[in-house]
Design a protein around this motif. Sequence first.
Motif, PDB file in Angstrom:
ATOM      1  N   ASN A  89       0.823  -1.212   0.000  1.00 47.16           N
ATOM      2  CA  ASN A  89       0.000   0.000   0.000  1.00 47.16           C
ATOM      3  C   ASN A  89       0.856   1.262   0.000  1.00 47.16           C
ATOM      4  OD1 ASN A  89      -2.372  -1.496   0.142  1.00 47.16           O
ATOM      5  ND2 ASN A  89      -2.161  -1.723   2.347  1.00 47.16           N
ATOM      6  N   ARG A  90       1.964   1.246  -0.710  1.00 49.37           N
ATOM      7  CA  ARG A  90       2.891   2.378  -0.715  1.00 49.37           C
ATOM      8  C   ARG A  90       2.229   3.698  -1.056  1.00 49.37           C
ATOM      9  NH1 ARG A  90       7.451  -1.048  -3.036  1.00 49.37           N
ATOM     10  NH2 ARG A  90       5.945  -1.337  -4.658  1.00 49.37           N
ATOM     11  N   VAL A 110      -2.267   6.265   5.591  1.00 54.13           N
ATOM     12  CA  VAL A 110      -2.553   5.611   6.856  1.00 54.13           C
ATOM     13  C   VAL A 110      -2.630   6.697   7.922  1.00 54.13           C
ATOM     14  CG1 VAL A 110      -1.424   3.435   6.221  1.00 54.13           C
ATOM     15  CG2 VAL A 110      -0.114   5.226   7.399  1.00 54.13           C
ATOM     16  N   ARG A 111      -3.182   6.332   9.056  1.00 52.68           N
ATOM     17  CA  ARG A 111      -3.191   7.259  10.186  1.00 52.68           C
ATOM     18  C   ARG A 111      -1.745   7.490  10.640  1.00 52.68           C
ATOM     19  NH1 ARG A 111      -8.030   9.339   9.705  1.00 52.68           N
ATOM     20  NH2 ARG A 111      -9.597   7.726   9.487  1.00 52.68           N
ATOM     21  N   LEU A 112      -1.468   8.700  11.092  1.00 53.05           N
ATOM     22  CA  LEU A 112      -0.133   9.003  11.591  1.00 53.05           C
ATOM     23  C   LEU A 112       0.242   8.061  12.729  1.00 53.05           C
ATOM     24  CD1 LEU A 112       2.413  10.721  11.540  1.00 53.05           C
ATOM     25  CD2 LEU A 112       1.256  12.359  13.046  1.00 53.05           C
ATOM     26  N   LEU A 148       3.725   6.063  12.847  1.00 54.78           N
ATOM     27  CA  LEU A 148       4.647   6.155  13.976  1.00 54.78           C
ATOM     28  C   LEU A 148       4.946   4.775  14.559  1.00 54.78           C
ATOM     29  CD1 LEU A 148       3.259   9.372  15.677  1.00 54.78           C
ATOM     30  CD2 LEU A 148       5.454   9.127  14.475  1.00 54.78           C
ATOM     31  N   HIS A 149       3.965   3.900  14.558  1.00 54.81           N
ATOM     32  CA  HIS A 149       4.187   2.523  15.023  1.00 54.81           C
ATOM     33  C   HIS A 149       5.255   1.845  14.159  1.00 54.81           C
ATOM     34  CE1 HIS A 149       3.403  -1.421  16.697  1.00 54.81           C
ATOM     35  NE2 HIS A 149       3.269  -1.872  15.467  1.00 54.81           N
ATOM     36  N   THR A 150       5.166   2.017  12.856  1.00 50.54           N
ATOM     37  CA  THR A 150       6.161   1.453  11.939  1.00 50.54           C
ATOM     38  C   THR A 150       7.544   2.016  12.237  1.00 50.54           C
ATOM     39  OG1 THR A 150       4.492   1.149  10.220  1.00 50.54           O
ATOM     40  CG2 THR A 150       6.793   1.186   9.496  1.00 50.54           C
ATOM     41  N   VAL A 151       7.621   3.322  12.480  1.00 54.16           N
ATOM     42  CA  VAL A 151       8.901   3.958  12.794  1.00 54.16           C
ATOM     43  C   VAL A 151       9.466   3.392  14.101  1.00 54.16           C
ATOM     44  CG1 VAL A 151      10.017   6.140  13.446  1.00 54.16           C
ATOM     45  CG2 VAL A 151       8.451   6.069  11.498  1.00 54.16           C
ATOM     46  N   PRO A 190       0.925   9.681   3.911  1.00 58.28           N
ATOM     47  CA  PRO A 190       1.343   8.594   3.022  1.00 58.28           C
ATOM     48  C   PRO A 190       2.042   7.480   3.800  1.00 58.28           C
ATOM     49  CG  PRO A 190       1.979  10.723   2.121  1.00 58.28           C
ATOM     50  CD  PRO A 190       1.513  10.964   3.534  1.00 58.28           C
ATOM     51  N   THR A 191       1.746   6.248   3.439  1.00 60.92           N
ATOM     52  CA  THR A 191       2.409   5.097   4.031  1.00 60.92           C
ATOM     53  C   THR A 191       3.913   5.207   3.822  1.00 60.92           C
ATOM     54  OG1 THR A 191       0.490   3.730   3.572  1.00 60.92           O
ATOM     55  CG2 THR A 191       2.541   2.564   3.966  1.00 60.92           C
ATOM     56  N   LEU A 192       4.669   4.870   4.839  1.00 61.06           N
ATOM     57  CA  LEU A 192       6.138   4.907   4.812  1.00 61.06           C
ATOM     58  C   LEU A 192       6.688   6.292   4.503  1.00 61.06           C
ATOM     59  CD1 LEU A 192       7.014   1.455   3.214  1.00 61.06           C
ATOM     60  CD2 LEU A 192       7.142   2.123   5.618  1.00 61.06           C
ATOM     61  N   LEU A 193       6.022   7.313   4.999  1.00 59.64           N
ATOM     62  CA  LEU A 193       6.519   8.686   4.864  1.00 59.64           C
ATOM     63  C   LEU A 193       7.722   8.917   5.770  1.00 59.64           C
ATOM     64  CD1 LEU A 193       6.217  11.690   3.964  1.00 59.64           C
ATOM     65  CD2 LEU A 193       4.682  11.971   5.931  1.00 59.64           C
ATOM     66  N   LEU A 194       7.640   8.472   7.005  1.00 60.41           N
ATOM     67  CA  LEU A 194       8.632   8.843   8.011  1.00 60.41           C
ATOM     68  C   LEU A 194       9.817   7.889   8.120  1.00 60.41           C
ATOM     69  CD1 LEU A 194       6.210  10.042  10.810  1.00 60.41           C
ATOM     70  CD2 LEU A 194       7.476  11.425   9.146  1.00 60.41           C
ATOM     71  N   GLN A 195       9.624   6.609   7.908  1.00 57.69           N
ATOM     72  CA  GLN A 195      10.710   5.650   8.107  1.00 57.69           C
ATOM     73  C   GLN A 195      11.942   5.972   7.255  1.00 57.69           C
ATOM     74  OE1 GLN A 195      11.821   3.032   5.895  1.00 57.69           O
ATOM     75  NE2 GLN A 195      13.388   2.428   7.365  1.00 57.69           N
TER      76      GLN A 195
END
Length: 158
Positions: A5-6, A10-12, A16-19, A50-55
């Motif tokens: 789902n690039r 997603v919710r922030l 943040l959980h992914t990060v 956007p998904t994977l914005l922060l990582q």
Amino acid sequence: ETLDNRDREVRLSAELHTVRLYVDIIRERFAGQIDYVEEVSPAALHALVPTLLLQPLVENAIKHGVERQGGSDRITIRAHEYGDRLRIEVINRATGSPLPVPTGQRRDSGLGIANTRKRLEHSYADNQSLSLKLHEDGTAVVDIELPFCLHAARMTGT
């Protein structure tokens, strides 16, 4: 599912959980040299991003911080809403020797920043901004501004 789902939002809070998962792995590698802090307003947690914005931005912070300068890193993610906008900052304070920043040279053209900028332009056109500020003390700040949206109807593919 996240990689499939690039181009979705997603919710922030999920981003943040992914990060956090990524930072936990990296902390093991660097044995405590990375401190991670989130300063996020409650409303911002529900905003769509956007998904994977922060990582990738956190990965860049580590790559250009603790890996290149030695010492330790303190990575802070700040996010808050103001009106119909969402502002997110990824701040890296490295304690090693600061890297020189040549006067007048753009340091925001690296692959991670360039790819993030392209994704934001694709998703939000001119209704977004991304900047990188490098300070003499070695602190780097990526500043992102997006529309503040809470509605799932805004998500692509749903």
